[in-house]
Design a protein around this motif. Sequence first.
Motif, mmCIF file in Angstrom:
data_model
loop_
_atom_site.group_PDB
_atom_site.id
_atom_site.type_symbol
_atom_site.label_atom_id
_atom_site.label_comp_id
_atom_site.label_asym_id
_atom_site.label_seq_id
_atom_site.Cartn_x
_atom_site.Cartn_y
_atom_site.Cartn_z
ATOM 1 N N VAL A 44 -30.478 3.240 -7.379
ATOM 2 C CA VAL A 44 -30.509 3.114 -5.920
ATOM 3 C C VAL A 44 -29.148 3.423 -5.303
ATOM 4 O O VAL A 44 -28.114 3.358 -5.962
ATOM 5 C CB VAL A 44 -30.948 1.693 -5.494
ATOM 6 N N THR A 45 -29.188 3.747 -4.028
ATOM 7 C CA THR A 45 -27.961 3.826 -3.238
ATOM 8 C C THR A 45 -27.957 2.602 -2.331
ATOM 9 O O THR A 45 -29.012 2.130 -1.901
ATOM 10 C CB THR A 45 -27.876 5.103 -2.386
ATOM 11 N N PHE A 46 -26.762 2.107 -2.051
ATOM 12 C CA PHE A 46 -26.661 0.894 -1.245
ATOM 13 C C PHE A 46 -25.283 0.805 -0.612
ATOM 14 O O PHE A 46 -24.346 1.494 -1.022
ATOM 15 C CB PHE A 46 -26.926 -0.349 -2.115
ATOM 16 N N THR A 47 -25.190 -0.057 0.368
ATOM 17 C CA THR A 47 -23.918 -0.374 0.989
ATOM 18 C C THR A 47 -23.364 -1.602 0.267
ATOM 19 O O THR A 47 -23.993 -2.664 0.292
ATOM 20 C CB THR A 47 -24.099 -0.689 2.482
ATOM 21 N N PRO A 48 -22.221 -1.458 -0.399
ATOM 22 C CA PRO A 48 -21.681 -2.607 -1.143
ATOM 23 C C PRO A 48 -21.163 -3.689 -0.200
ATOM 24 O O PRO A 48 -20.745 -3.394 0.923
ATOM 25 C CB PRO A 48 -20.538 -1.989 -1.954
ATOM 26 N N PRO A 49 -21.186 -4.941 -0.650
ATOM 27 C CA PRO A 49 -20.702 -6.028 0.210
ATOM 28 C C PRO A 49 -19.210 -5.923 0.526
ATOM 29 O O PRO A 49 -18.740 -6.561 1.466
ATOM 30 C CB PRO A 49 -20.996 -7.297 -0.595
ATOM 31 N N THR A 50 -18.488 -5.097 -0.214
ATOM 32 C CA THR A 50 -17.040 -4.981 -0.030
ATOM 33 C C THR A 50 -16.620 -3.881 0.939
ATOM 34 O O THR A 50 -15.463 -3.825 1.337
ATOM 35 C CB THR A 50 -16.369 -4.692 -1.385
ATOM 36 N N ASP A 51 -17.566 -2.979 1.327
ATOM 37 C CA ASP A 51 -17.196 -1.850 2.184
ATOM 38 C C ASP A 51 -18.413 -1.344 2.955
ATOM 39 O O ASP A 51 -19.220 -0.577 2.420
ATOM 40 C CB ASP A 51 -16.601 -0.718 1.337
ATOM 41 N N GLU A 65 -18.779 0.844 5.082
ATOM 42 C CA GLU A 65 -18.808 2.284 5.366
ATOM 43 C C GLU A 65 -19.183 3.122 4.140
ATOM 44 O O GLU A 65 -19.433 4.311 4.258
ATOM 45 C CB GLU A 65 -17.436 2.745 5.880
ATOM 46 N N ALA A 66 -19.222 2.511 2.968
ATOM 47 C CA ALA A 66 -19.437 3.249 1.718
ATOM 48 C C ALA A 66 -20.906 3.240 1.299
ATOM 49 O O ALA A 66 -21.697 2.413 1.748
ATOM 50 C CB ALA A 66 -18.585 2.654 0.609
ATOM 51 N N SER A 67 -21.255 4.181 0.428
ATOM 52 C CA SER A 67 -22.546 4.204 -0.259
ATOM 53 C C SER A 67 -22.264 4.288 -1.746
ATOM 54 O O SER A 67 -21.586 5.213 -2.188
ATOM 55 C CB SER A 67 -23.377 5.413 0.172
ATOM 56 N N PHE A 68 -22.774 3.323 -2.502
ATOM 57 C CA PHE A 68 -22.613 3.308 -3.948
ATOM 58 C C PHE A 68 -23.948 3.664 -4.600
ATOM 59 O O PHE A 68 -25.002 3.532 -3.974
ATOM 60 C CB PHE A 68 -22.179 1.926 -4.438
ATOM 61 N N ILE A 69 -23.888 4.051 -5.865
ATOM 62 C CA ILE A 69 -25.075 4.406 -6.636
ATOM 63 C C ILE A 69 -25.045 3.611 -7.938
ATOM 64 O O ILE A 69 -24.146 3.801 -8.756
ATOM 65 C CB ILE A 69 -25.091 5.923 -6.948
ATOM 66 N N PHE A 70 -26.014 2.704 -8.116
ATOM 67 C CA PHE A 70 -26.100 1.908 -9.336
ATOM 68 C C PHE A 70 -27.559 1.664 -9.700
ATOM 69 O O PHE A 70 -28.469 1.983 -8.947
ATOM 70 C CB PHE A 70 -25.374 0.565 -9.191
ATOM 71 N N THR A 107 -20.745 0.909 -17.742
ATOM 72 C CA THR A 107 -20.211 -0.346 -17.199
ATOM 73 C C THR A 107 -18.703 -0.490 -17.357
ATOM 74 O O THR A 107 -18.078 -1.226 -16.607
ATOM 75 C CB THR A 107 -20.906 -1.570 -17.833
ATOM 76 N N LYS A 108 -18.123 0.232 -18.312
ATOM 77 C CA LYS A 108 -16.673 0.157 -18.488
ATOM 78 C C LYS A 108 -15.937 0.735 -17.274
ATOM 79 O O LYS A 108 -14.826 0.336 -16.961
ATOM 80 C CB LYS A 108 -16.265 0.904 -19.757
ATOM 81 N N ASN A 109 -16.585 1.663 -16.575
ATOM 82 C CA ASN A 109 -15.965 2.313 -15.413
ATOM 83 C C ASN A 109 -16.691 2.005 -14.103
ATOM 84 O O ASN A 109 -16.633 2.805 -13.173
ATOM 85 C CB ASN A 109 -15.938 3.833 -15.624
ATOM 86 N N ALA A 110 -17.378 0.883 -14.049
ATOM 87 C CA ALA A 110 -18.149 0.563 -12.848
ATOM 88 C C ALA A 110 -17.709 -0.764 -12.231
ATOM 89 O O ALA A 110 -17.712 -1.792 -12.900
ATOM 90 C CB ALA A 110 -19.638 0.517 -13.189
ATOM 91 N N LEU A 111 -17.356 -0.726 -10.972
ATOM 92 C CA LEU A 111 -17.114 -1.956 -10.206
ATOM 93 C C LEU A 111 -18.428 -2.281 -9.512
ATOM 94 O O LEU A 111 -18.712 -1.786 -8.430
ATOM 95 C CB LEU A 111 -15.973 -1.755 -9.210
ATOM 96 N N ASP A 112 -19.217 -3.103 -10.166
ATOM 97 C CA ASP A 112 -20.589 -3.342 -9.742
ATOM 98 C C ASP A 112 -20.822 -4.822 -9.442
ATOM 99 O O ASP A 112 -19.875 -5.548 -9.156
ATOM 100 C CB ASP A 112 -21.561 -2.790 -10.793
ATOM 101 N N PHE A 117 -18.538 -7.657 -7.502
ATOM 102 C CA PHE A 117 -18.722 -8.002 -6.083
ATOM 103 C C PHE A 117 -19.938 -8.872 -5.821
ATOM 104 O O PHE A 117 -20.215 -9.234 -4.693
ATOM 105 C CB PHE A 117 -18.726 -6.766 -5.179
ATOM 106 N N GLY A 118 -20.664 -9.242 -6.863
ATOM 107 C CA GLY A 118 -21.794 -10.157 -6.699
ATOM 108 C C GLY A 118 -23.088 -9.458 -6.342
ATOM 109 O O GLY A 118 -23.197 -8.235 -6.386
ATOM 110 N N PRO A 119 -24.099 -10.253 -5.976
ATOM 111 C CA PRO A 119 -25.417 -9.694 -5.675
ATOM 112 C C PRO A 119 -25.399 -8.824 -4.420
ATOM 113 O O PRO A 119 -24.527 -8.959 -3.562
ATOM 114 C CB PRO A 119 -26.299 -10.919 -5.453
ATOM 115 N N VAL A 120 -26.396 -7.952 -4.330
ATOM 116 C CA VAL A 120 -26.562 -7.071 -3.173
ATOM 117 C C VAL A 120 -27.841 -7.484 -2.447
ATOM 118 O O VAL A 120 -28.889 -7.683 -3.073
ATOM 119 C CB VAL A 120 -26.654 -5.593 -3.633
#
Length: 161
Positions: free
Chosen positions: A62-69, A71-76, A133-138, A142-145
Motif C-alpha cells: 500500500v501507499t500511505f501518509t506516514p504519521p511523521t510527515d 506531505e509524504a507518501s510511503f510504500i510498505f 526491513t534492514k533499510n526500512a523506517l516503518d 513510527f508505530g501503527p498507521v
Amino acid sequence: MIYKTVSLLLLFTSFCSCNKISSQKELHMPSSSMEPTIPRDSVIIVDKTSYQKKDPERFDIVTFTPPTDAEASFIFRVIGLPNEAIEITKEGPSINGKTISLPDGVVLSVEKEAPHHKLKLGEGQYYLMGDNTKNALDSRYFGPVKREAILGKVIEIKKEP
C-alpha cells in the motif's frame, strides 16, 4: 439524431477514460526499503479506489501518509491488521501469539532499538513494514498507521532498467 448519439458516446467514453486515469496514480520508488519486490527507482501504479469498499488485507502493498510527515507518501506491506497483537521477533512477525510466514523475498532484520516491535493495534490501525526491513523506517519505528492514512493499493510495478 446520429450527431447527438455520437456526441453522447464520445462524452461517455471521455468520462470513463478520465475516471480510470484519475483512479490510478504513478509513483517513483526512491529507496531500497521494498527490495527485492520493488527495486529502487522503479515506477509503481497505485489504485486509489482499492479500499473504498473494502479494507486492506494482510500482505497488500500500500501507499500511505506516514504519521511523521503529512506531505509524504510511503510504500510498505501490510503485516498487522486492526485489533491484533503484533510482535516482531527473529523468527518473524507474531500475530496474536502465532508466528506467520512472510511472502517470498521479504528480508527480515530484527532491530532491538525499534520502539514499536511489540504492540496491540487498535481499531482502524495497521502495522506496515518494508520488505527489506534492514533499510526500512516503518511501523517498527513510527508505530501503527491509521486506516484513513492508507491512500491506495500497489497494482503494478514497472522495474526500471
